[in-house]
Structures are given as structure tokens and as C-alpha cells.
Design a protein around this motif. Sequence first.
Motif: not given
Lengths: 351, 328
Positions: B181-187, B194-196
Motif C-alpha cells: 500500500v503506497c499511502d501518498e508516497p510522493i505528496s 516525485q518522478a524519481q
Amino acid sequence: MTTPEITSQQKAAQRLSERQGKPANLWLDAWHRLLRNRAAALGFILIALLLVTSLLAPLVAPFHYAAGDSSEAHTVPAWLIDLLPGNVASYAKVSSKFLFGSDYLGRDILSRLIWGTRVSLPVGFIGAFTALLIGLVYGCISGYYGGKLDNLMMRIVDIMYAFPTMLLIILMMAFFKSTFADVRPGTVAATFNAINDVIDSVMGLPGGGMLFIFLGIGITAWMGMARLARGQILSLKEKEFVEAAHMIGAGDGRILLRHILPNIIGPCIVAETLAIPGYINTEVFLSFIGLGVDPPTPSWGSMISDGAATLRAYPHMVLFPALALAITMFAFNFLGDGLRDALDPRMKGTS
Amino acid sequence: MAETEILLQVQDLKMWFPITQGIVVQHHTGDIKAVDGLSFFIRQGETLGLVGESGCGKSTTGRAILQLYRPTGGDVYFQGQNLTKLKGEPLRLMRRQMQMIFQDPYASLNPRMTVGDIVGEPLEVHNVARGRELRERVMDLLEDVGLNRYFVNRYPHEFSGGQRQRIGVARALAVGPKFIVCDEPISALDVSIQAQIINLLEEMQQKYHLTYLFIAHDLSVVRHISDRVAVMYLGKIVELATRDQLYFDGRHPYTKALLSAVPIPDPAVEEKRQRIILTGDVPSPANPPKGCHFHTRCPVKITGTCDVTDPEFKDIGNLHWVACHRVS
């Protein structure tokens, strides 16, 4: 614009290669920060000196704490008369035999101050230690498990808090002194007395009654720590890294010991260091009103109490114990403040 | 994407948080219905995007699936096993199969532990490796996520947000899970980073055949990474379809409104973009509106229907689910 960028990158790369494989210990960092703080370092050195003094009391003290000749009572040191001229010399014995003068029984005040560190310092440390031990465990359980248990445990703390601490200690000491005095063998009281005798003889203060002071302070000292620890845990257990620890399947013990405790121990140690002067003060007060250590054991509080009776005539009897007390309290406060700055995560990376 | 085995099946998942009052005796006075009856499945190897505005229950859904919160109701089947019925040791063992990547890379790493300890802890807890072997595995994991293998002895505060998130990914991957589960991993990251992280997640998915539940509120990112997308509003999924169906043929008025808010990186097209502006605020999940939860803000609501009956979450064909009275 490119040159400084390159150099900073190179520097970073260099730092990186230097750091490889070398653990950067957070506690070591804190220690260095502490030593850079002058007031804290001074406090630390003073406390270390006091500790050494109390350990080496029989060697350092010029006389035994109970040895005195009443013909030499109330001797005022000569240097004090020179320093603070007054009419004391007209009625008091002036001598250079005792550096800080002598008390109403002719006992050397300096020696009694030195032996008195064996009362004040242990009281401070044991108070802090029991508060950490009981308070941390209590607060951890209450805060971590929460819910009804937390509610119940904190109400108990509230009830304990509701008693005036000083009154509670005074009542307890009075109880100890009456109940545990002179009992037949085989009773609970006798066991306590036996433990007390062991502690007293280890400390080199036979007949001091130290256990009862430790008990009195220990029983009343942990509530603040329990509240502090609980509060810290309440905020910490909602943190994502604790959730992450749950997620990887870590048990409660592991989460408490490895994830929560290392993150709250700093503030708790700071709080207890700052509380040590309070414990020392409590003992001084108890001895002042005669509920502390038993004579002739020298406590700074009982010395101040003795001197207070003849304060106008012989102010030196109060002056020196009061100064010793003030310096010790300052030292612990300086150290506590320094520890707080050193352990504060927000101070990380600053020099 | 070929039809493959269903890895995770969620049925009528409910997560209600009780509201209590009282000092000594606690009275139960109501519930925050953070998640209120979700049903969906995730296939092996796919990425299901879960979007919705703040407070709609996305993160709670992720945590309830992983049993970080014990659901109030409903069932979660993972490889045929009902997670909601698991407790203690069996549940702990299931944690090797499913992991989580957290939103805030600053809060999700213990500041008092070294990177090696953080990434190695799952291996230690599950007795996968110890001693030198553990250290080697941790170093390999760090390299896997694009970090220097000699970072093991350093502390989280020495790293940037992006690097910290990589550490979080390494920790999640440590025990070889199937589902993450990725919980908003980039917010919480800079746009440039973010792209990385997105690329890293995709790379890891390929390499380890991972299945993701990707929670986000950035529609463009979800469109990029997801195979299918679910749109949540106030504790319920209002629409669930494949990515292209949803982005080109979104049926639910809420989906339409959300999509209309995405800026288009072409000035000519952007000029003509028609925005659907929703009025009002999201109602409180403690007291959700009767009928369709969205009816208070819906531009096309049918008075007498939408505010009375809750629309059924139904398949309108091609596994495109919508919960709306207007759609049939």
C-alpha cells in the motif's frame, strides 16, 4: 557561478567518503554539544567534584563529622573576620584551626559539609533514579496501551498529586520514625531496619536512617515523570515510524524499547536532572525540621537548622551549608539546561 | 493487461471511529464513518489507484486493509485468507506478504535508528537473517532502491526527502512482500523528486512482481502509474474503472468534476477547458448526508431520489463500477 557549486559538491563527496562505515552516534553528538556549553560543562565539573568529594570523604575531610570538643564550640574562622569585619570577634572564639569554623558542639563545619555530600548527592540521584524507573514504566504502560487502563492509571496519579507532597513526606517520615524505631526481630519493621543499616554502613553514615529518606522521596517523586512519559508517548505512538514498526510485525516490547523509549528518554533525563535540586531541597527541608537524617549524621539541612538558632551571633554556621547547597543546586540546574539544549533534536547540526 | 488471479478482495469494508464523551465514564455518542462500505478487488501485479480529496478515507482504507486499524465491519481476503479474522502470530506472519510505504518520509523513519537498523528491522523481526548476512541483505536493498550501500551507518536526518522515501521503500521491500500500500508516497516530496520515486516504484514492481494500492490525490500521477482507478468521496467509492475508461469516460458527476480540475499542459486546449466548480464543503463523516453522500454538492442531483436512497455501486459493463442514480 559554477565554481562554488563544484567545490561544495566535492566537499560533500569528501565528507561522504570520510563518513563511510563510521557510525555517527547521536548520543556522542549530544555529549559534544553538552561540553561546548560552558555553563553546563561547569555544572558537570562541579557535580563530578562533589561526587569525588563524597566518595573520598574520609580522606578529604580534616576531621570526623561527629568529632568535636565543646570547648571549641562556635569558633569563627579568622579569615572570615578579616573579610567581613563586625563585632563577632568581640564575643566569639576566633581561630584558624577550622577552615569554615565549628558548630555548637565544636565540630568542624568543613568536615561536616564534606560528609554531608554523602547525604545530599545520593538523595538527589536516588530520587531521580526511582522517578525514572517507576515513572517511565508507569507512564509507558499507561500511554502506550491507552483506553480504560490509561484512564484508571492517570486518575491514580491525579489522586497522588492531590496530596500536598511536602505534607505527605512529612507524614511518611513521622510514620517511619515512629513505627520503624526499636522493634523486635522478625517483623516487617525489623527487615526495613536491617536494610537501612546495610545502606547506612555502605555509605559510612551509621545510624543515619537513609533508607527512609530514599523511600519518602521515591514514593512522591515519580508522578511527574509518569505524566511526562505518558504525554510523550501519546504524541509519539501516532507517528508514522511507530506505525511502520507495527506494519513490519514488531511486538509491543520491541516497539516500546527500540522505537519509543530512545525518542523520549532525552526529555525525561532532562526533567529529572532539573528535578534533582528539588529532591536535595526536600531532604534539606526534612532535616531542617528534624525529620531527615538522625544526628549526628551531617546533613546540610540539619546544619542550617542548627545554625539558624544562633543566626545573629554566629552567621558562619548557616553561611557555609547554605552556600554549599546553593552551588550544588546551581550545578544541577546548569547541567539540566545544558542537557536540554544538547538533547533537543532541533539543535541537531548546529555548533 | 491479461486477466490474472485476484490477489486482494475487499468486501463491504467499514472503518468507523467512535466518538466518545465523558471524563471518567466514556459514553459512545457517535461514529466517524471514515470508510463506509467499500467493495473492490485488486489483481495480481496490477496497480489500483485510489483518489479522492483530503479526509475522504483513502489512507484509512489502506490502513484498514493492512489491519493497522481493525475494521469495524466487512472482510478483506488476501490470497483467499480473511485478514480481519487473523490475530496475533498468524497476522504477524501475513505482514511478510504485505507492506506499506508512508506519506511523510520525515515522520516514517525513526530518528534514533541508523538506516541499516531501519531497513534491517523487518528481516530481524521475521528472523529472515541476522549478523553479517543481515547487513549484506540490507546493503543490497539500499542499492536496489538507488542508494549507496555504505549508507547503512547513517541516520535519517542526514538524508533528503527523496532519499528518505527510498529508505522507506527499501524497508517495505525487505521481507519480499507481494502487496504494497503506497499511502501518498510522493505528496510530501518536491515535484522534481516525485518522478524519481514514481519511477523507482514502477521499477520495483517490474522486478519483484509487486501489486500496489496507490493512494494519491494527484490525478496526473495516478493516471501515470495505475492500471485501474477508484474515486472515493466521503468514505465510499463512487466510481471504479480501468484508467482509460475513467479518464475518458468518467460517469460519476464527482469524477467529472475532479477531472475537469486537472490543468492541461497545452495552452490552446487549456483555454477551452470547462471546469465544473463544486459548491459547498465536504460534509462531516460523523454525520454524512442521507441518500447519496454526494447529493449536497452534486450539480445533477434528482430531488426525491438522490437525497433519499443510497445509489447502488453497480457494474455498468466492462468492470466499470459507478454509484450514481443518473448512470444506468
